[in-house]
Design a protein around this motif. Sequence first.
Motif, mmCIF file in Angstrom:
data_model
loop_
_atom_site.group_PDB
_atom_site.id
_atom_site.type_symbol
_atom_site.label_atom_id
_atom_site.label_comp_id
_atom_site.label_asym_id
_atom_site.label_seq_id
_atom_site.Cartn_x
_atom_site.Cartn_y
_atom_site.Cartn_z
ATOM 1 N N ARG A 206 2.781 12.231 -10.980
ATOM 2 C CA ARG A 206 1.921 11.483 -10.065
ATOM 3 C C ARG A 206 2.257 10.000 -10.070
ATOM 4 O O ARG A 206 2.260 9.324 -9.032
ATOM 5 N N THR A 207 2.547 9.479 -11.229
ATOM 6 C CA THR A 207 2.874 8.044 -11.325
ATOM 7 C C THR A 207 4.155 7.736 -10.541
ATOM 8 O O THR A 207 4.251 6.729 -9.829
ATOM 9 N N ARG A 208 5.133 8.563 -10.700
ATOM 10 C CA ARG A 208 6.382 8.374 -9.971
ATOM 11 C C ARG A 208 6.164 8.453 -8.466
ATOM 12 O O ARG A 208 6.761 7.691 -7.684
ATOM 13 N N ARG A 209 5.310 9.374 -8.025
ATOM 14 C CA ARG A 209 5.049 9.539 -6.600
ATOM 15 C C ARG A 209 4.371 8.295 -6.036
ATOM 16 O O ARG A 209 4.699 7.846 -4.924
ATOM 17 N N ARG A 210 3.462 7.728 -6.812
ATOM 18 C CA ARG A 210 2.792 6.516 -6.336
ATOM 19 C C ARG A 210 3.774 5.370 -6.208
ATOM 20 O O ARG A 210 3.731 4.588 -5.242
ATOM 21 N N HIS A 211 4.634 5.210 -7.212
ATOM 22 C CA HIS A 211 5.644 4.155 -7.133
ATOM 23 C C HIS A 211 6.568 4.339 -5.915
ATOM 24 O O HIS A 211 6.948 3.359 -5.240
ATOM 25 N N TYR A 212 6.870 5.582 -5.587
ATOM 26 C CA TYR A 212 7.751 5.862 -4.496
ATOM 27 C C TYR A 212 7.061 5.512 -3.156
ATOM 28 O O TYR A 212 7.664 4.938 -2.234
#
Length: 216
Positions: A206-212
Amino acid sequence: PSSSSSPPPPPATLSFLLLVASAAVAAPPLLGVAPQDEAYFTPDIIACRDGLGSFPKSRLNDGYCDCSDGTDEPGTSACPEGRFYCGNVGDTPRFLFSSVVNDEICDCCDGSDEYESGIRCPNTCKNINDVRKDDGVGVNRKDIMKDEGVARNIKDVTKYDDRSRKHALDIEDLIQKLRGLRMAVVIELGLAICIFAVCFARRRSRTRRRHYILKR
């Protein structure tokens, strides 16, 4: 020549002397008196054991109660408080109440308590030192006691072995339970690690998706 000699004793006197001599030689033991008490009855004047009187030796066992405790009548039933001693040679000696003397019932195994009742008592005393017979086989009492001791020891050892075996089974069962518990703990710990890893991976995704999304 005339020879002087003493006149012979009268026949009555001679008969009396012979009677006294024969009585002295064949005098029976004290009737109803224990061997350890015979010395007490040797004086010419005997004291009652309760200290309340005395009697001449000629009145010993004369069928008349001179002492209230029966000291003077150990061999008759004259005194209710008297005690008759059964010698019971070879068996166990015992004392009886004088009231049972000459009552036509054999109370002593040697039959000495019925000396004037007219009853003929068989001697049923058994020698306690003899080898006793059990089912037709001669067995010594010491051997019996020894065998009983051995059997008791064997029984105790068997009981101890059974107890030890039971304790060993309990310990083995406890070990099995501990092993099962340890396995359950390992499985639960593994599940916890797996859940933590899944949660961590999802959070990281989820964290990676938000950064993306923010970069776009």
